[in-house]
Design a protein around this motif. Structure first.
Motif, short mmCIF file in Angstrom:
data_model
loop_
_atom_site.label_atom_id
_atom_site.label_comp_id
_atom_site.label_asym_id
_atom_site.label_seq_id
_atom_site.Cartn_x
_atom_site.Cartn_y
_atom_site.Cartn_z
N GLU A 45 0.83 -1.21 0.00
CA GLU A 45 0.00 0.00 0.00
C GLU A 45 0.87 1.26 0.00
O GLU A 45 0.60 2.21 -0.74
N ASP A 46 1.91 1.28 0.82
CA ASP A 46 2.80 2.44 0.86
C ASP A 46 3.56 2.59 -0.46
O ASP A 46 3.73 3.70 -0.96
N ALA A 47 4.02 1.49 -1.04
CA ALA A 47 4.73 1.56 -2.32
C ALA A 47 3.82 2.12 -3.41
O ALA A 47 4.24 2.95 -4.22
N VAL A 48 2.57 1.69 -3.43
CA VAL A 48 1.61 2.21 -4.41
C VAL A 48 1.37 3.70 -4.18
O VAL A 48 1.36 4.50 -5.12
N ASN A 49 1.20 4.11 -2.91
CA ASN A 49 0.98 5.52 -2.60
C ASN A 49 2.17 6.39 -3.01
O ASN A 49 2.00 7.56 -3.37
#
Length: 59
Positions: A45-49
């Motif tokens: 999720e953080d990588a996508v954000n």
């Protein structure tokens, strides 16, 4: 110079900035890992954000 502090488990914690794909900085708290092996672990999720691409293991 980087400054940090020890947490209740005796780990050295300090702040770094991750740079998103759009070049904005995301400050995050990290723990110093003396066994660093050139890999950064981050949840999906953080990588996508951040707009980062995922590297997938080839079979």
């Amino acid at each position: 110079m980087i400054s940090g502090q020890f947490n209740h488990q005796g780990e050295l914690v300090f702040e770094i900035a991750l740079v998103a794909a759009d070049e904005t900085d995301w400050p995050v708290q990290v723990i110093l890992d003396t066994g660093f092996t050139d890999w950064l672990l981050i949840n999906n999720e953080d990588a996508v954000n951040l707009g980062w691409l995922q590297k997938r293991k080839l079979r």
